[in-house]
Design a protein around this motif. Structure first.
Motif, PDB file in Angstrom:
ATOM      1  N   VAL A   1      14.119  66.858  54.796  1.00  0.00           N
ATOM      2  CA  VAL A   1      14.117  65.416  54.960  1.00  0.00           C
ATOM      3  C   VAL A   1      14.016  65.060  56.435  1.00  0.00           C
ATOM      4  O   VAL A   1      14.399  65.835  57.307  1.00  0.00           O
ATOM      5  N   LEU A   2      13.478  63.867  56.668  1.00  0.00           N
ATOM      6  CA  LEU A   2      13.397  63.306  58.007  1.00  0.00           C
ATOM      7  C   LEU A   2      14.416  62.185  58.136  1.00  0.00           C
ATOM      8  O   LEU A   2      14.662  61.449  57.177  1.00  0.00           O
ATOM      9  N   VAL A   3      14.977  62.071  59.321  1.00  0.00           N
ATOM     10  CA  VAL A   3      15.820  60.939  59.682  1.00  0.00           C
ATOM     11  C   VAL A   3      15.309  60.415  61.023  1.00  0.00           C
ATOM     12  O   VAL A   3      14.602  61.115  61.740  1.00  0.00           O
ATOM     13  N   ASP A   4      15.690  59.182  61.355  1.00  0.00           N
ATOM     14  CA  ASP A   4      15.157  58.563  62.561  1.00  0.00           C
ATOM     15  C   ASP A   4      16.068  58.668  63.781  1.00  0.00           C
ATOM     16  O   ASP A   4      15.661  58.300  64.875  1.00  0.00           O
ATOM     17  N   SER A   5      17.287  59.175  63.594  1.00  0.00           N
ATOM     18  CA  SER A   5      18.224  59.153  64.719  1.00  0.00           C
ATOM     19  C   SER A   5      19.372  60.134  64.502  1.00  0.00           C
ATOM     20  O   SER A   5      19.588  60.618  63.392  1.00  0.00           O
ATOM     21  N   GLU A   6      20.119  60.357  65.569  1.00  0.00           N
ATOM     22  CA  GLU A   6      21.308  61.195  65.473  1.00  0.00           C
ATOM     23  C   GLU A   6      22.343  60.556  64.546  1.00  0.00           C
ATOM     24  O   GLU A   6      23.028  61.251  63.806  1.00  0.00           O
TER      25      GLU A   6
ATOM     26  N   LEU B   1      21.514  61.362  61.036  1.00  0.00           N
ATOM     27  CA  LEU B   1      21.887  62.752  60.753  1.00  0.00           C
ATOM     28  C   LEU B   1      23.381  62.839  60.444  1.00  0.00           C
ATOM     29  O   LEU B   1      23.780  63.506  59.482  1.00  0.00           O
ATOM     30  N   ASP B   2      24.192  62.131  61.205  1.00  0.00           N
ATOM     31  CA  ASP B   2      25.644  62.121  60.982  1.00  0.00           C
ATOM     32  C   ASP B   2      26.018  61.576  59.601  1.00  0.00           C
ATOM     33  O   ASP B   2      27.072  61.915  59.071  1.00  0.00           O
ATOM     34  N   ARG B   3      25.176  60.736  59.022  1.00  0.00           N
ATOM     35  CA  ARG B   3      25.463  60.187  57.693  1.00  0.00           C
ATOM     36  C   ARG B   3      25.153  61.180  56.573  1.00  0.00           C
ATOM     37  O   ARG B   3      25.552  60.978  55.432  1.00  0.00           O
ATOM     38  N   ILE B   4      24.433  62.262  56.894  1.00  0.00           N
ATOM     39  CA  ILE B   4      24.088  63.276  55.895  1.00  0.00           C
ATOM     40  C   ILE B   4      24.918  64.545  56.071  1.00  0.00           C
ATOM     41  O   ILE B   4      25.228  65.226  55.114  1.00  0.00           O
ATOM     42  N   VAL B   5      25.247  64.860  57.311  1.00  0.00           N
ATOM     43  CA  VAL B   5      26.006  66.073  57.617  1.00  0.00           C
ATOM     44  C   VAL B   5      27.319  65.644  58.271  1.00  0.00           C
ATOM     45  O   VAL B   5      27.306  65.044  59.353  1.00  0.00           O
ATOM     46  N   ASP B   6      28.440  65.937  57.606  1.00  0.00           N
ATOM     47  CA  ASP B   6      29.740  65.485  58.108  1.00  0.00           C
ATOM     48  C   ASP B   6      30.079  66.017  59.489  1.00  0.00           C
ATOM     49  O   ASP B   6      30.520  65.286  60.355  1.00  0.00           O
TER      50      ASP B   6
ATOM     51  N   PRO C   1      25.156  69.295  53.013  1.00  0.00           N
ATOM     52  CA  PRO C   1      24.825  67.896  53.285  1.00  0.00           C
ATOM     53  C   PRO C   1      25.255  67.017  52.100  1.00  0.00           C
ATOM     54  O   PRO C   1      25.559  67.536  51.023  1.00  0.00           O
ATOM     55  N   HIS C   2      25.272  65.732  52.294  1.00  0.00           N
ATOM     56  CA  HIS C   2      25.625  64.804  51.222  1.00  0.00           C
ATOM     57  C   HIS C   2      24.772  63.547  51.378  1.00  0.00           C
ATOM     58  O   HIS C   2      23.983  63.426  52.315  1.00  0.00           O
ATOM     59  N   ASN C   3      24.935  62.624  50.463  1.00  0.00           N
ATOM     60  CA  ASN C   3      24.177  61.366  50.459  1.00  0.00           C
ATOM     61  C   ASN C   3      22.678  61.579  50.294  1.00  0.00           C
ATOM     62  O   ASN C   3      21.874  60.789  50.804  1.00  0.00           O
ATOM     63  N   VAL C   4      22.296  62.647  49.598  1.00  0.00           N
ATOM     64  CA  VAL C   4      20.903  62.886  49.223  1.00  0.00           C
ATOM     65  C   VAL C   4      20.881  63.328  47.764  1.00  0.00           C
ATOM     66  O   VAL C   4      21.910  63.721  47.214  1.00  0.00           O
ATOM     67  N   ALA C   5      19.710  63.265  47.158  1.00  0.00           N
ATOM     68  CA  ALA C   5      19.565  63.702  45.766  1.00  0.00           C
ATOM     69  C   ALA C   5      19.906  65.182  45.645  1.00  0.00           C
ATOM     70  O   ALA C   5      19.478  65.992  46.479  1.00  0.00           O
ATOM     71  N   GLY C   6      20.647  65.556  44.624  1.00  0.00           N
ATOM     72  CA  GLY C   6      21.064  66.935  44.420  1.00  0.00           C
ATOM     73  C   GLY C   6      19.907  67.902  44.246  1.00  0.00           C
ATOM     74  O   GLY C   6      20.001  69.066  44.642  1.00  0.00           O
ATOM     75  N   ASN C   7      18.783  67.431  43.679  1.00  0.00           N
ATOM     76  CA  ASN C   7      17.645  68.326  43.451  1.00  0.00           C
ATOM     77  C   ASN C   7      16.855  68.608  44.725  1.00  0.00           C
ATOM     78  O   ASN C   7      15.864  69.334  44.694  1.00  0.00           O
ATOM     79  N   LEU C   8      17.293  68.080  45.854  1.00  0.00           N
ATOM     80  CA  LEU C   8      16.688  68.419  47.143  1.00  0.00           C
ATOM     81  C   LEU C   8      17.306  69.664  47.755  1.00  0.00           C
ATOM     82  O   LEU C   8      16.705  70.312  48.596  1.00  0.00           O
ATOM     83  N   LEU C   9      18.525  69.973  47.352  1.00  0.00           N
ATOM     84  CA  LEU C   9      19.267  71.049  47.985  1.00  0.00           C
ATOM     85  C   LEU C   9      18.783  72.427  47.546  1.00  0.00           C
ATOM     86  O   LEU C   9      18.374  72.620  46.404  1.00  0.00           O
ATOM     87  N   ALA C  10      18.864  73.371  48.458  1.00  0.00           N
ATOM     88  CA  ALA C  10      18.563  74.772  48.152  1.00  0.00           C
ATOM     89  C   ALA C  10      19.657  75.303  47.223  1.00  0.00           C
ATOM     90  O   ALA C  10      20.729  74.714  47.119  1.00  0.00           O
TER      91      ALA C  10
END
Length: 188
Positions: free
Chosen positions: A57-62, A65-70, A94-103
């Motif tokens: 996934v892409l994010v636009d800022s640090e 990123l902090d909202r996905i990785v604690d 990571p969190h706050n993303v669809a579960g089917n994205l995760l490895a």
């Protein structure tokens, strides 16, 4: 079509659960709202890709990123700051993303994009954006728009107008896995 009109149409498509074909800081990508599991499934289906092969996934800022990785490891911040070329970092849990994205191990590759179009998409969507190469799984990655297969072009809900006429193919990003304990592994 103006840049803003193009962005507006792409964001509307993403908000409605659609998938798009768009330019990134590396190769052209297929994307969707990374929090929408059904849209993520559509990309797996289009690419004919096993869900066990995660997408980034892409994010636009640090801050995004902090909202996905604690707890982003300090070494990851150092790598991001030092990177000259696009850098995807794989994070544990990571969190706050669809579960089917995760490895299968629960990790996810995330890149902070600085490219104008993909960064604006992330800003306007206010969510992470799936970014996977615009090809059928196992086929050659297409770096420029004109080389993308008709199967992909016909399988998305919206195609960005921006940067379609470029002829130089950028490289994929570097990929580094940074585990919770700070262990670093270079993937690509």
């Amino acid at each position: 079509m103006t840049f803003q009109e193009d962005i507006n149409k792409a964001v509307e498509c993403l908000r409605n659960g659609g998938i798009i074909l768009y330019p990134t800081d590396t190769v052209w990508g297929i994307g969707c709202d990374a929090t929408n599991a059904e849209a993520v499934r559509k990309i797996y289906d289009l690419k004919r890709r096993a869900e066990s092969k995660s997408m980034l996934v892409l994010v636009d800022s640090e801050g995004a990123l902090d909202r996905i990785v604690d707890d982003v490891p300090e070494v990851a911040w150092q790598l991001i700051e030092a990177a000259v070329d696009p850098l995807t970092i794989i994070y544990d849990h990571p969190h706050n993303v669809a579960g089917n994205l995760l490895a299968p191990d629960g990790s996810l590759g995330i890149r902070i994009t600085g490219e104008r179009y993909s960064q604006e998409l992330c800003r306007r969507l206010r969510r992470p954006l799936v970014s996977t190469s615009a090809n059928i799984s196992g086929e050659k990655t297409s770096g420029i728009f004109n080389d993308i297969s008709d199967d992909i072009k016909n399988g998305v809900d919206y195609i960005a107008s921006y940067r379609r006429d470029e002829n130089s193919a950028p490289s994929p990003s570097n990929i580094i896995k940074v585990s919770d304990g700070g262990l670093i592994k270079v993937i690509r």
